[in-house]
Design an enzyme around this catalytic site. Structure first.
Site, mmCIF file in Angstrom:
data_model
loop_
_atom_site.group_PDB
_atom_site.id
_atom_site.type_symbol
_atom_site.label_atom_id
_atom_site.label_comp_id
_atom_site.label_asym_id
_atom_site.label_seq_id
_atom_site.Cartn_x
_atom_site.Cartn_y
_atom_site.Cartn_z
ATOM 1 N N CYS A 8 85.826 20.422 29.937
ATOM 2 C CA CYS A 8 86.800 21.139 30.746
ATOM 3 C C CYS A 8 86.418 22.611 30.819
ATOM 4 O O CYS A 8 85.543 23.085 30.113
ATOM 5 C CB CYS A 8 88.194 20.991 30.144
ATOM 6 N N CYS A 278 77.711 24.314 20.556
ATOM 7 C CA CYS A 278 77.243 23.050 21.150
ATOM 8 C C CYS A 278 75.967 23.297 21.958
ATOM 9 O O CYS A 278 75.982 24.036 22.944
ATOM 10 C CB CYS A 278 78.332 22.477 22.049
ATOM 11 N N ASP A 395 67.315 15.813 31.953
ATOM 12 C CA ASP A 395 67.797 16.601 30.815
ATOM 13 C C ASP A 395 68.204 15.742 29.640
ATOM 14 O O ASP A 395 68.143 16.191 28.500
ATOM 15 C CB ASP A 395 68.950 17.539 31.201
ATOM 16 N N CYS A 432 79.946 11.962 20.147
ATOM 17 C CA CYS A 432 80.538 13.298 20.068
ATOM 18 C C CYS A 432 82.038 13.153 19.917
ATOM 19 O O CYS A 432 82.664 12.351 20.622
ATOM 20 C CB CYS A 432 80.225 14.110 21.324
ATOM 21 N N CYS A 493 75.607 23.092 16.857
ATOM 22 C CA CYS A 493 76.088 21.725 16.628
ATOM 23 C C CYS A 493 75.105 20.785 17.306
ATOM 24 O O CYS A 493 74.954 20.786 18.527
ATOM 25 C CB CYS A 493 77.488 21.528 17.209
ATOM 26 N N CYS A 496 75.105 15.005 17.791
ATOM 27 C CA CYS A 496 74.786 13.817 18.595
ATOM 28 C C CYS A 496 73.304 13.462 18.549
ATOM 29 O O CYS A 496 72.918 12.362 18.967
ATOM 30 C CB CYS A 496 75.252 14.003 20.028
#
Length: 537
Positions: A8, A278, A395, A432, A493, A496
């Site tokens: 978001c 992140c 990506d 995640c 972070c 993942c």
């Protein structure tokens, strides 16, 4: 990575009275500074296209706070393609302060009630506020259980946004005296485990902007004279007319409070910790024109391209001096990396895939619709691809649905003779729990081929290439991320791609996900199972 849901986005703007007039104002003046909010939301529309909304403050109208929100894009919600209707909305929403939000869903349903901001109306102006946030509370289910335990509270929606709303409201209601909003935030977030950046606006004209203690989610701001503005990405502030060096990133665990009497104040609301930004923000989520925590998104992606070029030279399988070898990016977020890789290797970078920008985002669709949607999203150019050895730069690969469909079309429609996939990211091997829509292991393609130790064996990468229909496939190692972003690994972070989470509940949820792997339970969102597991233990 088109199959991966965006995060978001949050935006806020405030023009204080009695302190002059900012040149950023429109002709309508400071009392209509809210007119700039939809423009800011358009600049961060890449972060969510499911819903949009805004709340404005005007002390001279009966509705001190006025909220408009709905399902749809920013242009649809604010009727920006219809001059008269857009003007009528902007007049009705006019205010000297505003917060806004663009959304996609990590929890909750896709309807208007889940759109943000969330407004809490109250007869006391102090307790009447509206807020919006970007992120995910990993311990949402525990907070929900604790909130409902006393029998005095009721939840109408299945979202952590409502939990935050009630936590703030509960503190305001129980406080024996008037609390400073940063103190309210400090108390409310004390038990939060997860990621969040938020903006809040009260009926007294106070605005609060905050960023989680680990800085997982981004938040940028500008304070210039009487004007304050903040957004999830710097591009929204840059396009208001500010210089890049004026824009700052809010420090993790800090909050900014704006009030009509005292103006601007910034201070910490949580104990300082090592940041855990992140990494996905730089490689995919953020607008390529943004700068986050003093690191350029564009330069990061060009650095990833250099990493791909170095790895390609070392791999040595694809003939780099053959005129039939070309590099093709998967539009749009892969383009900077592909251009950089091509430059380093002296190979042509060609637009062999044309994206249909009106087909919609594949991440909004459910699993069954994704493959058909992905096939319609990209048109291969036969004039570019036919007979070529294509190095396809992407990506990341999350669920593989998009890549499967894309490779088929590049061969069948484009006529490529070889396709060599190069991924500017390590394999996504873990879920995640902080706001990206991949909360179970079985959703991911990489865990079927790779372990968590970071070893990228030739055999495992070739097996995945064979299953996808590529001639070869190569990922970047985990270590390439920190080099490309130019931040130490301990400040990122990378859960993942490593399975090492920066919060206790995140790590607990990962263990639940591992235990559920391959079972019917794994089809549910893992974080929603946390309360049941904790009760059982």
């Amino acid at each position: 990575m088109a199959e991966l849901n965006h995060e978001c986005g949050v935006a806020a703007i405030y023009h204080l009275s009695g302190r002059g007039r900012s040149p950023i104002c429109t002709d309508d003046g400071p009392r209509h500074i809210s007119r700039l909010l939809p423009r800011m939301l358009l600049d961060i529309q890449n972060r969510g296209q499911l819903a949009a909304g805004m709340t404005t403050f005007d002390p001279d109208r009966p509705h001190l706070l006025n909220t408009l929100k709905d399902v749809g894009t920013v242009s649809e919600v604010f009727r920006l393609n219809h001059r008269a209707k857009a003007e009528a909305l902007m007049k009705s929403l006019a205010g000297r302060a505003a917060i806004g939000h663009v959304r996609y869903a990590t929890c909750g349903q896709d309807d208007k009630n889940y759109a943000q901001p969330f407004e809490r109306q109250h007869i006391h102006r102090r307790k009447w506020f509206s807020f919006c946030f970007n992120g995910q509370l990993a311990n949402y289910s525990l907070l929900k259980q604790n909130l409902l335990a006393d029998g005095d509270h009721h939840l109408t929606l299945d979202t952590d946004t409502e939990i935050i709303l009630h936590e703030l409201g509960k503190i305001l209601s129980k406080a024996p005296r008037r609390l400073d909003w940063i103190d309210v935030l400090r108390q409310a977030t004390a038990n939060f485990d997860g990621a969040y950046s938020l903006a809040l606006l009260t009926a007294e004209g106070e605005m609060l902007v905050a960023r989680d203690p680990l800085g997982i989610k981004p938040m940028c701001y500008i304070h210039e004279g009487p004007l304050f503005a903040a957004a999830s990405e710097s591009v929204a502030l840059l396009n208001l007319g500010f210089e890049a060096d004026q824009i700052k990133s809010l420090a993790p665990g800090h909050a900014i409070l704006i009030d009509p009497e005292n103006g601007f104040r910034i201070e910490p609301f949580a104990e300082p910790q090592t940041p855990k930004h992140c990494f996905f923000e730089w490689i995919y989520f953020a607008n390529v024109a943004s700068t986050l925590d003093d690191r350029s998104v564009y330069l990061t992606r060009t650095n990833l391209g250099r990493e791909l070029a170095d790895a390609e030279r070392e791999y040595g399988r694809v003939p780099l001096d053959d005129p039939d070898t070309i590099i093709v990016p998967v539009p749009d977020t892969s383009k900077a990396a592909a251009d950089s890789m091509a430059y380093e290797l002296s190979i042509p970078c060609r637009e062999g895939l044309i994206r249909n920008r009106y087909a919609g985002r594949t991440f909004i669709e459910g699993g069954k619709a994704r493959k058909a949607k992905a096939a319609a999203k990209y048109t291969p150019l036969r004039e570019v691809l036919q007979g070529k050895r294509v190095i396809l730069v992407e990506d990341s690969i999350v669920r593989s649905t998009t890549m499967n469909a894309l490779l088929d079309r590049i061969r069948d429609v484009g006529g490529a003779k070889e396709i060599h996939v190069r991924v500017a990211c390590p394999p996504i091997v873990a879920p995640c729990f902080y706001g990206i829509d991949m909360s179970t292991i079985d959703q991911l393609i990489a865990p079927k081929y790779f372990s968590l130790d970071g070893e990228l064996t030739d055999d495992a990468q070739q097996r995945l290439a064979d299953d996808l229909g590529a001639d070869s496939l190569r990922y970047l190692p985990v270590q390439a991320l920190a080099r490309a972003i130019n931040l130490p690994e301990e400040k990122l972070c990378q859960a993942c791609v490593t399975g090492k989470y920066p919060t206790p509940v995140g790590q607990h949820l990962y263990q639940i996900a591992c235990d559920n792997r391959g079972t019917p339970v794994d089809s549910q969102r893992t974080y929603e199972q946390l309360a049941a597991v904790v009760d059982a233990t």
